[in-house]
Motif scaffolding. Structure first.
Motif: not given
Length: 193
Positions: A37-42, A88-92, A98-102, A110-119
């Protein structure tokens, strides 16, 4: 006997399921899905020492999950605050070229995606290793997994309302995954030391 059943036949809860060591068998899957998931990966690529010290990241994730599912309210609150400080510091903003997404570690999606992968990973591992889980128990465990996101910035209503709704969310999100160069590098470094 299935993983969600105690010796007496009483259904087990997320508090009993979360610390099962068998879940570690799915850790690599969950990590790769998160990174795709590009926002998490980046965000991981730019703000984490994950590759240099993967056990610290694993320890942090397990501490958070165990504190929320098996800890006292004070331990859960301490773990929640620790994760929020780390995020807290993880944002851009997105790169103009176009080299990276926000990205933002406090983004509810993003938190939903991480929780979803764990579930999803936990459910898959349990399905493969143990007997079928009764629907009522699987539903309860599914609802409890929302805590992994709702204890942070994810609003409760963002967690799909049922396992069927989760499956629809999951399938739709899988269609949007993209393995970026950052994700590919992290995965290579992590799994091919």
């Amino acid at each position: 006997m299935g993983i969600f059943s105690s010796g007496s036949g009483t259904p087990r809860t997320i508090a009993e399921m979360a610390p099962e060591s068998v879940l570690l068998a799915g850790a690599g899957r969950a990590i790769l899905l998160q990174l795709a998931y590009p926002p998490v990966g980046h965000g991981v690529a730019r703000h984490s020492g994950f590759v240099e010290d993967p056990l610290a990241r694993l320890h942090g994730t397990l501490t958070y999950v165990y504190a929320l599912t098996n800890g006292t309210p004070a331990q859960a609150e301490t773990a929640r605050r620790w994760v929020e400080r780390a995020h807290a510091p993880v944002h851009a903003e997105a790169a103009p070229d176009g080299s990276h997404p926000a990205y933002d570690a406090n983004d509810p999606a993003a938190q939903l995606w991480v929780a979803a992968t764990l579930y999803d990973t936990a459910a898959l591992v349990h399905h493969v290793v143990y007997d079928e889980t009764p629907d009522n128990v699987a539903d309860e465990v599914y609802r409890d997994y929302a805590r992994l996101g709702t204890s942070l910035q994810m609003p409760e209503q963002l967690w799909p309302a049922s396992r069927a709704a989760f499956d629809a969310y999951w399938d739709a999100r899988l269609e949007t995954l993209h393995v970026t160069e950052d994700a590919r590098r992290i995965a290579h470094d992590l799994f091919h030391p």
